[in-house]
Design a protein around this motif. Structure first.
Motif, PDB file in Angstrom:
ATOM      1  N   THR A 178     -15.817  -4.261  -7.410  1.00  9.00           N
ATOM      2  CA  THR A 178     -15.739  -2.698  -7.256  1.00  9.00           C
ATOM      3  C   THR A 178     -16.935  -1.953  -8.245  1.00  9.00           C
ATOM      4  OG1 THR A 178     -13.478  -2.942  -6.778  1.00  9.00           O
ATOM      5  CG2 THR A 178     -14.201  -0.685  -7.560  1.00  9.00           C
TER       6      THR A 178
ATOM      7  N   GLU B 110       0.832  -1.135  -0.010  1.00  8.66           N
ATOM      8  CA  GLU B 110       0.170  -0.067   0.075  1.00  8.66           C
ATOM      9  C   GLU B 110       1.000   1.355   0.154  1.00  8.66           C
ATOM     10  OE1 GLU B 110      -3.739   2.044   0.193  1.00  8.66           O
ATOM     11  OE2 GLU B 110      -3.141   0.131  -0.512  1.00  8.66           O
TER      12      GLU B 110
ATOM     13  N   GLY C 225      -4.954   9.445  -0.013  1.00 11.97           N
ATOM     14  CA  GLY C 225      -5.314   8.072   0.179  1.00 11.97           C
ATOM     15  C   GLY C 225      -6.281   7.565  -1.127  1.00 11.97           C
ATOM     16  N   VAL C 226      -5.537   8.066  -2.301  1.00 13.45           N
ATOM     17  CA  VAL C 226      -6.243   7.837  -3.480  1.00 13.45           C
ATOM     18  C   VAL C 226      -6.103   6.192  -3.749  1.00 13.45           C
ATOM     19  CG1 VAL C 226      -4.132   7.744  -5.037  1.00 13.45           C
ATOM     20  CG2 VAL C 226      -6.334   8.415  -5.930  1.00 13.45           C
ATOM     21  N   THR C 227      -5.191   5.622  -3.259  1.00 11.22           N
ATOM     22  CA  THR C 227      -5.223   3.898  -3.499  1.00 11.22           C
ATOM     23  C   THR C 227      -6.383   3.135  -2.699  1.00 11.22           C
ATOM     24  OG1 THR C 227      -3.494   3.913  -1.829  1.00 11.22           O
ATOM     25  CG2 THR C 227      -2.636   4.091  -4.085  1.00 11.22           C
ATOM     26  N   ALA C 228      -6.658   3.739  -1.619  1.00 12.72           N
ATOM     27  CA  ALA C 228      -7.999   3.314  -0.868  1.00 12.72           C
ATOM     28  C   ALA C 228      -7.765   1.840  -0.560  1.00 12.72           C
ATOM     29  CB  ALA C 228      -9.018   3.582  -1.708  1.00 12.72           C
ATOM     30  N   GLY C 229      -6.708   1.265  -0.225  1.00 11.52           N
ATOM     31  CA  GLY C 229      -6.513  -0.238   0.388  1.00 11.52           C
ATOM     32  C   GLY C 229      -6.284  -0.958  -0.793  1.00 11.52           C
TER      33      GLY C 229
ATOM     34  N   SER D   1     -19.231  -0.255  -0.872  1.00 11.84           N
ATOM     35  CA  SER D   1     -17.693   0.042  -0.610  1.00 11.84           C
ATOM     36  C   SER D   1     -16.932  -1.201   0.048  1.00 11.84           C
ATOM     37  CB  SER D   1     -17.575   1.531   0.096  1.00 11.84           C
ATOM     38  OG  SER D   1     -18.167   2.509  -0.657  1.00 11.84           O
TER      39      SER D   1
END
Length: 310
Positions: free
Chosen positions: A254, A43, A220-224, A273
């Motif tokens: 998604t 991440e 936090g654009v990668t969002a996990g 989500s």
């Protein structure tokens, strides 16, 4: 509910695009884990790749230049992990978690002045009349260049691990580093190179989100997505082509958020989500309880420190 509002061809095409960031990160982590190293900092690698690629793309006016910058940034951050774990023998799990925290914090600092800025467009290959073909045009000839590159990358990793001498040496190091060392293989060098490759792929996956899929910068654009990539490596039983299937599964789940809204199904957005992560967890549970458990296919030296004997 109007299920006719969902175009299955468009759904497949968008699912493939949605799978790309996780696919790049997961295929890189697969090579890392095949060498016997467990890097939980995927991440962090992705978010650093995303912010580095975005900044360089905006400042240079070239999305391609931004992609190269993301690859370099991901590899550089992974090198720090490699030095700490392979030369100073720090705990791989703790170091990987620290890498993620460091990446999230640094990306928030670097990207705060770039929020709301649109990056330059990424070029798409021109297939001419092929792109206008019914069915095949949408499914095969309307993607960005990285989608086609990902197919080449997966095949290359599959061939490298299964048929090349260097790939077989890497697998030997991952299975039993002491035996590999006794046979003359350079365990630390092999693992460092694998870690660099994993970092480059993670950075590229992060940049794909910020420069192509979104494209914009938000904290936090990668969002996990990095955590999903880690799970997919286990889900795939450390096999490259299964990584592709798992990434597409993640991408498809998604997209349920948008498609359920299109057909008029009212479901709380919070549940939608969390759906990709829930499906990943359920898949891992199902595999761990089956006759051919993924854990049995894990490299024997995965996560174990190596100290060369005299």
């Amino acid at each position: 509910m109007d299920f006719g509002a969902i175009n299955p061809l468009t759904l497949i095409a968008t699912m493939i695009v949605a799978a790309m960031p996780v696919l790049f990160a997961a295929i890189g982590e697969l090579v890392v884990e095949k060498s016997g190293v467990l890097n939980l900092g995927v991440e962090g690698l992705m978010i650093i790749g995303a912010v580095s690629g975005f900044i360089v793309a905006v400042e240079s006016g070239s999305a391609v230049t931004g992609l190269f910058a993301s690859v370099f940034a991901g590899a550089a951050l992974a090198l720090i992990f490699g030095i700490l774990t392979q030369f100073f023998h720090s705990n791989q799990v703790a170091t990987g978690l620290a890498l993620t925290l460091f990446g999230l914090g640094l990306s928030a600092l670097l990207g705060q002045s770039y929020a709301g800025i649109k990056p330059p467009s990424f070029p798409y290959p021109d297939f001419g009349p092929l792109a206008d073909l019914p069915v095949l045009g949408l499914l095969l000839f309307r993607y960005d260049a990285l989608v086609y590159f990902s197919a080449v990358l997966v095949v290359a990793v599959w061939w490298f691990l299964g048929y090349s001498r260097a790939g077989l040496a890497l697998r030997a190091v991952g299975e039993n580093h002491d035996a590999a060392h006794s046979l003359g293989y350079k365990v630390v060098r092999t693992r460092i190179l694998a870690i660099l490759f994993g970092g480059a792929c993670g950075g590229l996956g992060g940049a794909y989100i910020a420069l192509i899929r979104v494209p914009q910068w938000t904290d936090g654009v990668t969002a996990g997505a990095g955590w999903i990539a880690l799970a997919l490596v286990v889900f795939s039983s450390w096999r490259p082509f299964r990584v592709v299937l798992g990434a597409c599964l993640f991408g498809g789940v998604t997209l349920l958020q948008l498609n359920f809204q299109a057909v008029g199904i009212e479901i709380n957005a919070a549940y939608l989500s969390m759906a990709p992560y829930l499906v990943t967890i359920l898949a891992l549970v199902a595999i761990s309880g089956s006759g051919r458990r993924a854990a049995l296919d894990a490299p024997d030296s995965l996560g174990k420190p190596f100290r060369a004997s005299a």
